[in-house]
Write a protein that holds these residues in place. Structure first.
Motif, PDB file in Angstrom:
ATOM      1  N   SER A  96     -15.943  -7.485  56.013  1.00  0.00           N
ATOM      2  CA  SER A  96     -14.960  -6.673  56.196  1.00  0.00           C
ATOM      3  C   SER A  96     -13.853  -6.758  57.405  1.00  0.00           C
ATOM      4  CB  SER A  96     -15.600  -5.166  56.287  1.00  0.00           C
ATOM      5  OG  SER A  96     -16.206  -4.928  55.231  1.00  0.00           O
ATOM      6  N   TYR A  97     -14.315  -6.895  58.387  1.00  0.00           N
ATOM      7  CA  TYR A  97     -13.683  -7.039  59.776  1.00  0.00           C
ATOM      8  C   TYR A  97     -12.481  -7.992  59.542  1.00  0.00           C
ATOM      9  CZ  TYR A  97     -15.575  -3.812  63.048  1.00  0.00           C
ATOM     10  OH  TYR A  97     -16.185  -2.731  63.640  1.00  0.00           O
ATOM     11  N   SER A  98     -12.788  -9.062  58.770  1.00  0.00           N
ATOM     12  CA  SER A  98     -11.681 -10.169  58.620  1.00  0.00           C
ATOM     13  C   SER A  98     -10.578  -9.601  58.040  1.00  0.00           C
ATOM     14  CB  SER A  98     -12.173 -11.362  57.723  1.00  0.00           C
ATOM     15  OG  SER A  98     -12.379 -10.961  56.214  1.00  0.00           O
ATOM     16  N   TYR A  99     -10.705  -8.703  56.926  1.00  0.00           N
ATOM     17  CA  TYR A  99      -9.388  -8.085  56.336  1.00  0.00           C
ATOM     18  C   TYR A  99      -8.710  -7.436  57.188  1.00  0.00           C
ATOM     19  CZ  TYR A  99      -6.586  -5.580  52.613  1.00  0.00           C
ATOM     20  OH  TYR A  99      -5.658  -5.139  51.803  1.00  0.00           O
ATOM     21  N   TYR A 100      -8.964  -6.601  58.009  1.00  0.00           N
ATOM     22  CA  TYR A 100      -8.323  -5.715  59.132  1.00  0.00           C
ATOM     23  C   TYR A 100      -7.307  -6.714  59.918  1.00  0.00           C
ATOM     24  CZ  TYR A 100     -12.136  -2.449  58.450  1.00  0.00           C
ATOM     25  OH  TYR A 100     -13.052  -1.635  58.029  1.00  0.00           O
ATOM     26  N   GLY A 101      -7.815  -7.798  60.425  1.00  0.00           N
ATOM     27  CA  GLY A 101      -6.855  -8.946  61.000  1.00  0.00           C
ATOM     28  C   GLY A 101      -5.839  -9.400  60.142  1.00  0.00           C
ATOM     29  N   VAL A 102      -6.166  -9.510  58.900  1.00  0.00           N
ATOM     30  CA  VAL A 102      -5.204 -10.446  57.771  1.00  0.00           C
ATOM     31  C   VAL A 102      -4.084  -9.340  57.561  1.00  0.00           C
ATOM     32  CG1 VAL A 102      -4.925 -11.004  55.396  1.00  0.00           C
ATOM     33  CG2 VAL A 102      -6.920 -11.929  56.887  1.00  0.00           C
ATOM     34  N   LYS A 103      -4.454  -8.041  57.320  1.00  0.00           N
ATOM     35  CA  LYS A 103      -3.441  -7.120  57.140  1.00  0.00           C
ATOM     36  C   LYS A 103      -2.470  -6.810  58.176  1.00  0.00           C
ATOM     37  CE  LYS A 103      -3.674  -3.341  54.698  1.00  0.00           C
ATOM     38  NZ  LYS A 103      -3.914  -2.080  54.297  1.00  0.00           N
ATOM     39  N   CYS A 104      -3.101  -6.979  59.629  1.00  0.00           N
ATOM     40  CA  CYS A 104      -2.042  -6.880  60.729  1.00  0.00           C
ATOM     41  C   CYS A 104      -1.177  -7.920  60.796  1.00  0.00           C
ATOM     42  CB  CYS A 104      -2.909  -6.704  61.809  1.00  0.00           C
ATOM     43  SG  CYS A 104      -3.728  -4.862  61.902  1.00  0.00           S
ATOM     44  N   VAL A 105      -1.624  -9.183  60.639  1.00  0.00           N
ATOM     45  CA  VAL A 105      -0.842 -10.211  60.614  1.00  0.00           C
ATOM     46  C   VAL A 105       0.316 -10.204  59.451  1.00  0.00           C
ATOM     47  CG1 VAL A 105      -0.745 -12.790  60.453  1.00  0.00           C
ATOM     48  CG2 VAL A 105      -2.502 -11.750  61.797  1.00  0.00           C
ATOM     49  N   SER A 106      -0.316  -9.833  58.425  1.00  0.00           N
ATOM     50  CA  SER A 106       0.882  -9.686  57.192  1.00  0.00           C
ATOM     51  C   SER A 106       2.128  -8.703  57.541  1.00  0.00           C
ATOM     52  CB  SER A 106      -0.006  -9.333  55.969  1.00  0.00           C
ATOM     53  OG  SER A 106      -1.030 -10.144  55.396  1.00  0.00           O
ATOM     54  N   PHE A 107       1.490  -7.694  58.281  1.00  0.00           N
ATOM     55  CA  PHE A 107       2.649  -6.802  58.353  1.00  0.00           C
ATOM     56  C   PHE A 107       3.538  -7.352  59.525  1.00  0.00           C
ATOM     57  CE2 PHE A 107       3.877  -3.477  61.369  1.00  0.00           C
ATOM     58  CZ  PHE A 107       4.716  -2.250  60.451  1.00  0.00           C
ATOM     59  N   MET A 108       3.104  -8.236  60.472  1.00  0.00           N
ATOM     60  CA  MET A 108       4.047  -8.518  61.524  1.00  0.00           C
ATOM     61  C   MET A 108       4.632  -9.900  60.902  1.00  0.00           C
ATOM     62  SD  MET A 108       1.796  -7.846  65.185  1.00  0.00           S
ATOM     63  CE  MET A 108       0.365  -8.868  64.429  1.00  0.00           C
ATOM     64  N   LEU A 109       3.907 -10.736  60.572  1.00  0.00           N
ATOM     65  CA  LEU A 109       4.612 -12.044  60.259  1.00  0.00           C
ATOM     66  C   LEU A 109       4.738 -12.429  58.666  1.00  0.00           C
ATOM     67  CD1 LEU A 109       2.456 -13.957  62.612  1.00  0.00           C
ATOM     68  CD2 LEU A 109       4.633 -12.968  62.962  1.00  0.00           C
ATOM     69  N   GLY A 110       4.345 -11.255  57.777  1.00  0.00           N
ATOM     70  CA  GLY A 110       4.723 -11.705  56.343  1.00  0.00           C
ATOM     71  C   GLY A 110       3.385 -11.881  55.573  1.00  0.00           C
TER      72      GLY A 110
END
Length: 473
Positions: free
Chosen positions: A388-402
């Motif tokens: 679950s925790y991995s998805y949190y980081g993926v969404k944040c990177v997606s928001f900042m970098l695409g």
């Protein structure tokens, strides 16, 4: 490493002072009062939503209500409730449990507001997929001029979402359970860059890395499906084990609750400080246990398939009730009931005791089998948390970098699993505490500002519900 550990420890102690306590606990109290306790009247309706009565497959979003809550719980019901409670008791004594309960009640209201907002103010990523979370709440709800606050949240979420605590405590559990019976000594180590690293912990870290890698690159849909299957069965097994232990000492339960209540107001933190320190320990561990106000749960609940924000907020508020009021309480009763914590109270040289203390309690209550059964629960809880925790980081990177670059975080994520497995518990706890504190600032500030919109939507939803508008669904 000692300098870094000291710096992180000092910062964690400073950031979790009175101002942040007011923001997190005071914010929860504000939400409770502002909503006039109304959401608490709809727990039954929330359970019906969770059961799928109102699920609509054609709505925007990625996952169902049940998958959203399962994924959020996968990140909280696990190590935060088994290991985190032990940390709370060794740091703050039995009284810290009471303040975890208080924080959980506030957390129910906080989860309702923050997760309602996560659906109410969803945005779209660079590939056009509908997404939710504090960063979208800030930019869509408060406007683009607030985007720096959204970026602030994302940056510290990248650290807070790292798997180091879960990996650390799962490794400690596996070493404690398997080491004596498999003939290896977890203390055997090698030196890397001047740091002693356990061979056994390194091997466990590598195995975890491979295991987690097979799932997390599949995205939220695959993570949610795995979590929705793993979490419920282990919660049931854990509940059965705890009830069995408590039935052996059922006459002592009133005394345990009495000690918790007494030390909540008259005790002092084991590692220094008075009543204020006990409250802070309880608030910190509750924040790690249910993550209310931190902003992680809205990242998942914001992706649910629904066009009714209030409905998702009601489902989300079940989280603190399950993971803190139920699971944390059960864990505390076992530890305090077996008395294994007493030999460590005030023993400054023992350091923080996490999952090893809980394992000792289970082994004391169920000689021979207790450690293995708890070890199984820990394995599933920790792995589900890691997913679950991995998805949190993926969404944040997606928001900042695409969105196309989101999965880059997973490479950092799986690399730090090994780091977490071989790092000291004190450093891990302080690093995560620091990150969660910084994540809470934008999450709570935006939620308080937008609270009137949530309350207006809630009143409208409850009026429609009473009028029977949803009865045919």
């Amino acid at each position: 490493m000692s300098f870094i550990e000291d710096a992180v420890s000092g910062f964690a102690g400073w950031i979790w002072g009175i101002p942040l306590l007011i923001l997190v606990m005071g914010g929860g109290l504000f939400f409770m009062a502002y909503a006039r306790f109304t959401p608490f009247l709809y727990f039954r309706h929330a359970i019906r939503v969770l059961a799928g009565k109102y699920h609509e497959e054609d709505k925007e979003g990625q996952i169902s209500h049940y998958e959203a809550l399962s994924t959020a719980l996968a990140a909280t019901v696990g190590m935060g409730n088994i290991s985190g409670v032990a940390v709370a008791i060794t740091m703050g004594g039995p009284g810290a449990i009471f303040w975890m309960w208080v924080s959980a009640f506030f957390g129910i209201a906080t989860k309702f507001f923050t997760c309602t907002l996560a659906v109410m103010f969803r945005g779209k990523d660079s590939e056009g997929e509908v997404r939710g979370g504090p960063m979208y709440v800030i930019t869509e709800g408060l406007g683009q001029k607030w985007k720096p606050l959204a970026i602030f949240f994302c940056i510290f979420a990248l650290i807070g979402a790292l798997p180091i605590f879960q990996a650390n405590q799962l490794t400690a559990a596996m070493n404690a359970v398997l080491g004596p019976n498999m003939g290896y000594d977890p203390a055997n180590s090698f030196v890397l860059f001047g740091t002693e690293i356990s061979y056994a912990s390194s091997i466990i870290g590598v195995i975890l890395t491979i295991l987690v890698s097979t799932v997390i690159f599949g995205g939220i849909k695959k993570i949610a499906k795995v979590a929705s299957r793993m979490v419920p069965s282990m919660v049931v097994l854990y509940f059965i084990l705890v009830v069995y232990i408590l039935l052996q000492n059922v006459t002592e339960i009133p005394a345990i609750f009495s000690s918790i209540l007494n030390e909540a107001f008259n005790g002092s933190a084991i590692l220094g400080g008075g009543l204020g320190a006990v409250i802070i320990v309880g608030a910190k561990r509750a924040a790690f246990s249910n993550e209310a106000g931190i902003g992680t749960a809205p990242l998942v609940h914001g992706d649910s398939k629904t066009d009714e924000p209030v409905r998702e907020g009601l489902v989300a508020m079940l989280g603190p009730a399950i993971d803190t009021l139920l699971v944390c309480t059960l864990t505390a009763l076992v530890i305090l009931g077996t008395g294994v914590h007493e030999s460590y109270l005030g023993a400054q040289d023992t350091g923080l005791l996490g999952v090893t203390l809980t394992l000792e309690a289970f082994n004391t209550a169920i000689p021979g089998a207790g450690g293995y059964l708890l070890g199984l629960c820990i394995l599933v809880f920790a792995v589900s948390s890691l997913l679950s925790y991995s998805y949190y980081g993926v969404k944040c990177v997606s928001f900042m970098l695409g969105a196309k670059r989101g999965n880059l975080y997973n490479y950092l994520y799986i690399g730090t699993i090994i780091v977490g497995a071989v790092t000291s518990l004190g450093f891990v706890v302080n690093l995560i505490d620091s990150s969660f504190a910084l994540m809470a600032i934008p999450t709570m500030v935006s939620a308080v500002i937008l609270a009137p919109k949530v309350w207006k939507a809630a009143q409208h939803y409850f009026t429609r519900l009473k009028a029977g508008e949803f009865d045919g669904k």
